[in-house]
Design a protein around this motif. Sequence first.
Motif, PDB file in Angstrom:
ATOM      1  N   PRO A   1       0.846  -1.203   0.000  1.00  0.00           N
ATOM      2  CA  PRO A   1       0.000   0.000   0.000  1.00  0.00           C
ATOM      3  C   PRO A   1       0.876   1.245   0.000  1.00  0.00           C
ATOM      4  O   PRO A   1       1.991   1.242   0.529  1.00  0.00           O
ATOM      5  CB  PRO A   1      -0.787  -0.133   1.320  1.00  0.00           C
ATOM      6  CG  PRO A   1      -0.713  -1.574   1.684  1.00  0.00           C
ATOM      7  CD  PRO A   1       0.613  -2.065   1.173  1.00  0.00           C
ATOM      8  N   GLN A   2       0.373   2.303  -0.597  1.00  0.00           N
ATOM      9  CA  GLN A   2       1.142   3.542  -0.658  1.00  0.00           C
ATOM     10  C   GLN A   2       1.500   4.049   0.730  1.00  0.00           C
ATOM     11  O   GLN A   2       2.570   4.609   0.947  1.00  0.00           O
ATOM     12  CB  GLN A   2       0.341   4.622  -1.397  1.00  0.00           C
ATOM     13  CG  GLN A   2       0.300   4.445  -2.903  1.00  0.00           C
ATOM     14  CD  GLN A   2       1.617   4.809  -3.573  1.00  0.00           C
ATOM     15  OE1 GLN A   2       2.604   5.130  -2.915  1.00  0.00           O
ATOM     16  NE2 GLN A   2       1.658   4.741  -4.889  1.00  0.00           N
ATOM     17  N   SER A   3       0.624   3.833   1.693  1.00  0.00           N
ATOM     18  CA  SER A   3       0.875   4.321   3.053  1.00  0.00           C
ATOM     19  C   SER A   3       1.498   3.227   3.910  1.00  0.00           C
ATOM     20  O   SER A   3       0.874   2.667   4.801  1.00  0.00           O
ATOM     21  CB  SER A   3      -0.438   4.785   3.689  1.00  0.00           C
ATOM     22  OG  SER A   3      -1.391   3.732   3.656  1.00  0.00           O
TER      23      SER A   3
ATOM     24  N   GLY B   1       4.756  -2.207   5.632  1.00  0.00           N
ATOM     25  CA  GLY B   1       5.938  -3.039   5.803  1.00  0.00           C
ATOM     26  C   GLY B   1       5.761  -4.193   6.765  1.00  0.00           C
ATOM     27  O   GLY B   1       6.559  -5.127   6.760  1.00  0.00           O
ATOM     28  N   ASP B   2       4.729  -4.157   7.604  1.00  0.00           N
ATOM     29  CA  ASP B   2       4.511  -5.235   8.562  1.00  0.00           C
ATOM     30  C   ASP B   2       3.310  -6.105   8.197  1.00  0.00           C
ATOM     31  O   ASP B   2       2.899  -6.963   8.980  1.00  0.00           O
ATOM     32  CB  ASP B   2       4.303  -4.650   9.963  1.00  0.00           C
ATOM     33  CG  ASP B   2       3.110  -3.693  10.015  1.00  0.00           C
ATOM     34  OD1 ASP B   2       2.676  -3.245   8.933  1.00  0.00           O
ATOM     35  OD2 ASP B   2       2.628  -3.399  11.120  1.00  0.00           O
ATOM     36  N   LEU B   3       2.740  -5.897   7.016  1.00  0.00           N
ATOM     37  CA  LEU B   3       1.554  -6.651   6.612  1.00  0.00           C
ATOM     38  C   LEU B   3       1.923  -8.070   6.184  1.00  0.00           C
ATOM     39  O   LEU B   3       3.021  -8.310   5.677  1.00  0.00           O
ATOM     40  CB  LEU B   3       0.850  -5.945   5.447  1.00  0.00           C
ATOM     41  CG  LEU B   3       0.129  -4.630   5.761  1.00  0.00           C
ATOM     42  CD1 LEU B   3      -0.367  -3.990   4.481  1.00  0.00           C
ATOM     43  CD2 LEU B   3      -1.031  -4.882   6.721  1.00  0.00           C
ATOM     44  N   PRO B   4       1.007  -9.033   6.344  1.00  0.00           N
ATOM     45  CA  PRO B   4       1.256 -10.388   5.834  1.00  0.00           C
ATOM     46  C   PRO B   4       1.204 -10.388   4.310  1.00  0.00           C
ATOM     47  O   PRO B   4       0.769  -9.413   3.689  1.00  0.00           O
ATOM     48  CB  PRO B   4       0.112 -11.204   6.439  1.00  0.00           C
ATOM     49  CG  PRO B   4      -0.987 -10.206   6.638  1.00  0.00           C
ATOM     50  CD  PRO B   4      -0.296  -8.925   7.025  1.00  0.00           C
ATOM     51  N   PHE B   5       1.632 -11.497   3.708  1.00  0.00           N
ATOM     52  CA  PHE B   5       1.733 -11.568   2.250  1.00  0.00           C
ATOM     53  C   PHE B   5       0.541 -12.296   1.625  1.00  0.00           C
ATOM     54  O   PHE B   5       0.006 -13.262   2.166  1.00  0.00           O
ATOM     55  CB  PHE B   5       3.025 -12.277   1.843  1.00  0.00           C
ATOM     56  CG  PHE B   5       4.222 -11.383   1.868  1.00  0.00           C
ATOM     57  CD1 PHE B   5       4.603 -10.670   0.736  1.00  0.00           C
ATOM     58  CD2 PHE B   5       4.958 -11.220   3.027  1.00  0.00           C
ATOM     59  CE1 PHE B   5       5.697  -9.825   0.758  1.00  0.00           C
ATOM     60  CE2 PHE B   5       6.058 -10.385   3.058  1.00  0.00           C
ATOM     61  CZ  PHE B   5       6.434  -9.687   1.917  1.00  0.00           C
ATOM     62  N   LEU B   6       0.152 -11.793   0.474  1.00  0.00           N
ATOM     63  CA  LEU B   6      -0.807 -12.450  -0.409  1.00  0.00           C
ATOM     64  C   LEU B   6       0.018 -13.124  -1.501  1.00  0.00           C
ATOM     65  O   LEU B   6       0.752 -12.450  -2.233  1.00  0.00           O
ATOM     66  CB  LEU B   6      -1.769 -11.426  -1.014  1.00  0.00           C
ATOM     67  CG  LEU B   6      -2.588 -10.633   0.005  1.00  0.00           C
ATOM     68  CD1 LEU B   6      -3.076  -9.330  -0.592  1.00  0.00           C
ATOM     69  CD2 LEU B   6      -3.765 -11.467   0.496  1.00  0.00           C
TER      70      LEU B   6
ATOM     71  N   THR C   1      -6.863  -9.188  -8.432  1.00  0.00           N
ATOM     72  CA  THR C   1      -7.468  -9.246  -7.106  1.00  0.00           C
ATOM     73  C   THR C   1      -6.420  -8.997  -6.030  1.00  0.00           C
ATOM     74  O   THR C   1      -6.659  -8.269  -5.054  1.00  0.00           O
ATOM     75  CB  THR C   1      -8.130 -10.610  -6.881  1.00  0.00           C
ATOM     76  OG1 THR C   1      -9.131 -10.815  -7.884  1.00  0.00           O
ATOM     77  CG2 THR C   1      -8.777 -10.686  -5.502  1.00  0.00           C
ATOM     78  N   ILE C   2      -5.245  -9.593  -6.205  1.00  0.00           N
ATOM     79  CA  ILE C   2      -4.150  -9.349  -5.260  1.00  0.00           C
ATOM     80  C   ILE C   2      -3.811  -7.864  -5.204  1.00  0.00           C
ATOM     81  O   ILE C   2      -3.661  -7.281  -4.126  1.00  0.00           O
ATOM     82  CB  ILE C   2      -2.907 -10.175  -5.652  1.00  0.00           C
ATOM     83  CG1 ILE C   2      -3.157 -11.664  -5.398  1.00  0.00           C
ATOM     84  CG2 ILE C   2      -1.677  -9.708  -4.876  1.00  0.00           C
ATOM     85  CD1 ILE C   2      -2.053 -12.580  -5.898  1.00  0.00           C
ATOM     86  N   ALA C   3      -3.689  -7.244  -6.376  1.00  0.00           N
ATOM     87  CA  ALA C   3      -3.353  -5.819  -6.421  1.00  0.00           C
ATOM     88  C   ALA C   3      -4.421  -4.978  -5.731  1.00  0.00           C
ATOM     89  O   ALA C   3      -4.102  -4.008  -5.020  1.00  0.00           O
ATOM     90  CB  ALA C   3      -3.174  -5.367  -7.864  1.00  0.00           C
ATOM     91  N   GLN C   4      -5.690  -5.337  -5.910  1.00  0.00           N
ATOM     92  CA  GLN C   4      -6.761  -4.582  -5.259  1.00  0.00           C
ATOM     93  C   GLN C   4      -6.719  -4.745  -3.749  1.00  0.00           C
ATOM     94  O   GLN C   4      -6.901  -3.789  -2.996  1.00  0.00           O
ATOM     95  CB  GLN C   4      -8.123  -5.054  -5.790  1.00  0.00           C
ATOM     96  CG  GLN C   4      -9.300  -4.232  -5.281  1.00  0.00           C
ATOM     97  CD  GLN C   4      -9.190  -2.776  -5.684  1.00  0.00           C
ATOM     98  OE1 GLN C   4      -9.113  -2.454  -6.866  1.00  0.00           O
ATOM     99  NE2 GLN C   4      -9.162  -1.878  -4.705  1.00  0.00           N
TER     100      GLN C   4
ATOM    101  N   ARG D   1       0.413  -7.348   1.484  1.00  0.00           N
ATOM    102  CA  ARG D   1       1.376  -6.985   0.439  1.00  0.00           C
ATOM    103  C   ARG D   1       1.690  -8.245  -0.361  1.00  0.00           C
ATOM    104  O   ARG D   1       1.299  -9.343   0.024  1.00  0.00           O
ATOM    105  CB  ARG D   1       2.638  -6.366   1.042  1.00  0.00           C
ATOM    106  CG  ARG D   1       3.243  -7.168   2.176  1.00  0.00           C
ATOM    107  CD  ARG D   1       4.441  -6.491   2.798  1.00  0.00           C
ATOM    108  NE  ARG D   1       4.883  -7.190   3.994  1.00  0.00           N
ATOM    109  CZ  ARG D   1       6.118  -7.185   4.448  1.00  0.00           C
ATOM    110  NH1 ARG D   1       7.057  -6.527   3.785  1.00  0.00           N
ATOM    111  NH2 ARG D   1       6.428  -7.842   5.554  1.00  0.00           N
ATOM    112  N   ALA D   2       2.420  -8.093  -1.456  1.00  0.00           N
ATOM    113  CA  ALA D   2       2.627  -9.243  -2.322  1.00  0.00           C
ATOM    114  C   ALA D   2       3.876  -9.072  -3.173  1.00  0.00           C
ATOM    115  O   ALA D   2       4.334  -7.945  -3.403  1.00  0.00           O
ATOM    116  CB  ALA D   2       1.415  -9.444  -3.228  1.00  0.00           C
ATOM    117  N   VAL D   3       4.415 -10.197  -3.632  1.00  0.00           N
ATOM    118  CA  VAL D   3       5.481 -10.189  -4.628  1.00  0.00           C
ATOM    119  C   VAL D   3       4.844 -10.597  -5.947  1.00  0.00           C
ATOM    120  O   VAL D   3       4.329 -11.715  -6.081  1.00  0.00           O
ATOM    121  CB  VAL D   3       6.620 -11.154  -4.237  1.00  0.00           C
ATOM    122  CG1 VAL D   3       7.636 -11.259  -5.372  1.00  0.00           C
ATOM    123  CG2 VAL D   3       7.311 -10.665  -2.964  1.00  0.00           C
TER     124      VAL D   3
END
Length: 278
Positions: free
Chosen positions: A170-172, A175-180, A214-217, A225-227
């Motif tokens: 996310p723009q804001s 850094g501590d979010l889990p991954f999709l 969907t991941i991006a949304q 967050r995602a790779v």
Amino acid sequence: MDLRFVETLVVAVEEASLAAAARRLGVTPAAVAQRVEALEVELQVPLLVRAGRGMAATPECKALLPELRRLLAIRGGLQQVLAQDQLVGPLRLGAISTMLSDHAADLVQGLKQAAPEVELTLTPGASAELYEAFEQRRLEAALLVAPPFDLPKTMRFDVIATQRIGVLSPQSGGGDLPFLLYAREAWGGAACFRALQQRFGSPRVLAEMDALETIAQLVEDGVGRAVVPEWAGLQRRHPGARFQPLAVQGRQVGLLSWQRDARRPVQQVLRQILGIAG
């Protein structure tokens, strides 16, 4: 053997219903039943039986289906050869979702201008599914991730783009979010998962899916967050997400087609629209 009757039987098996097959073929249920009965008489075996409220293939029908589908594929191939050489008729093109979002408008408008008598059908799907459909002659070409294996000499893959792989957050912050996870069994997902492990080890995982938009949304909504690979429309359609590239090999996407079709007018027009040289 009347191939219209063969097609009717195959559709009836796929739909598991005479009424549904009739709607798909634009005929009456009585006509579907008559065609199936005519094939049963010709082949001297039962082909359909009642199963609940629908219909199902008999064991004899299941044994015949691969060859019956092969007959229909041969017919379709002959029709397509004539159509492609004259810039008329159907063009069945498969595409992964991100390639559709990047190229659908150019394909529809470009073919309308350059080949107005070509009837374009765009079929979405995962790369592996599209490859199988192409191999079975249900598609003339497909826009997908580079296959992770050597292609037969009868096929060709033209690279359209090499997409960087990076972290989408996310723009804001985030850094501590889990991954999709971009599904690991997907052709492009495997490379993204390796990059994720190299950069983050074994991070927390929230969900896994083969659905990049969907991941991006979800990332844009602050869920995780995602790779992911950086397809052309990513930043334009998801301005609330930030992409940071990783120093890894990118995802190649391109056009899968038959070598024999390379010089046919429809394929040449298709390559011009997609910016493929040669």
